[in-house]
Design a protein around this motif. Structure first.
Motif, PDB file in Angstrom:
ATOM      1  N   MET A   1       1.803  -2.465  24.689  1.00 15.08           N
ATOM      2  CA  MET A   1       0.531  -3.119  24.916  1.00 15.08           C
ATOM      3  C   MET A   1      -0.347  -2.167  25.716  1.00 15.08           C
ATOM      4  N   THR A   2      -1.600  -2.045  25.342  1.00 11.41           N
ATOM      5  CA  THR A   2      -2.533  -1.203  26.054  1.00 11.41           C
ATOM      6  C   THR A   2      -3.111  -1.969  27.228  1.00 11.41           C
ATOM      7  N   LEU A   3      -3.012  -1.386  28.404  1.00 15.50           N
ATOM      8  CA  LEU A   3      -3.543  -2.000  29.610  1.00 15.50           C
ATOM      9  C   LEU A   3      -4.752  -1.215  30.083  1.00 15.50           C
ATOM     10  N   ALA A   4      -5.615  -1.874  30.822  1.00 14.10           N
ATOM     11  CA  ALA A   4      -6.808  -1.230  31.374  1.00 14.10           C
ATOM     12  C   ALA A   4      -6.393  -0.248  32.477  1.00 14.10           C
ATOM     13  N   PRO A   5      -7.238   0.727  32.786  1.00 15.08           N
ATOM     14  CA  PRO A   5      -6.927   1.638  33.893  1.00 15.08           C
ATOM     15  C   PRO A   5      -6.679   0.836  35.180  1.00 15.08           C
ATOM     16  N   GLY A   6      -5.590   1.152  35.863  1.00 13.29           N
ATOM     17  CA  GLY A   6      -5.236   0.461  37.092  1.00 13.29           C
ATOM     18  C   GLY A   6      -4.518  -0.861  36.887  1.00 13.29           C
ATOM     19  N   GLU A   7      -4.301  -1.258  35.634  1.00 11.74           N
ATOM     20  CA  GLU A   7      -3.622  -2.517  35.345  1.00 11.74           C
ATOM     21  C   GLU A   7      -2.129  -2.253  35.151  1.00 11.74           C
TER      22      GLU A   7
END
Length: 116
Positions: A1-7
């Motif tokens: 799963m692609t997470l946002a930067p810092g997530e």
């Protein structure tokens, strides 16, 4: 799963026997209900998902599991918005996920894993 930067992914639950099934996940920035993406007739590429629903962690009230006619159901409960539900998966894994998410909602922390 692609997470946002810092997530960062903190916790997730999915039906391991149904790779096309839905996923419940908690990150440090949001709670998600997601499903693997599909390109029509082509195979789904591992790790690609589409977000079906999401909520802010401050809305989290807890989680529970129960048996319904449709199957074993894991529900994530929120303040001021509808629950997220996932049907299926291993009942004991679902219970562990719900207990951990409820701990996160009530204490702000996930339970410590025991060293084995």
């Amino acid at each position: 799963m692609t997470l946002a930067p810092g997530e960062d992914l903190m916790l997730h639950f999915a039906d391991r026997e149904n790779p096309a099934g839905q996923i419940l996940a908690a990150t440090n920035q949001r709670l998600l209900l997601a499903a693997p993406t599909s390109t029509g007739t082509g195979p789904t590429r591992p790790g690609q998902v589409r977000i079906l629903d999401q909520a802010h962690p401050g809305q989290l009230h807890g989680a529970s599991t129960k048996f319904l006619p449709a199957g074993h159901t894991t529900s994530v409960h929120f303040r001021d918005r509808p629950d997220m539900e996932l049907i299926g998966g291993d009942p004991s894994e679902a219970d562990n996920f719900a207990e951990a998410l409820t701990s996160l909602a009530t204490t702000g922390r996930l339970p410590q894993e025991e060293d084995t």
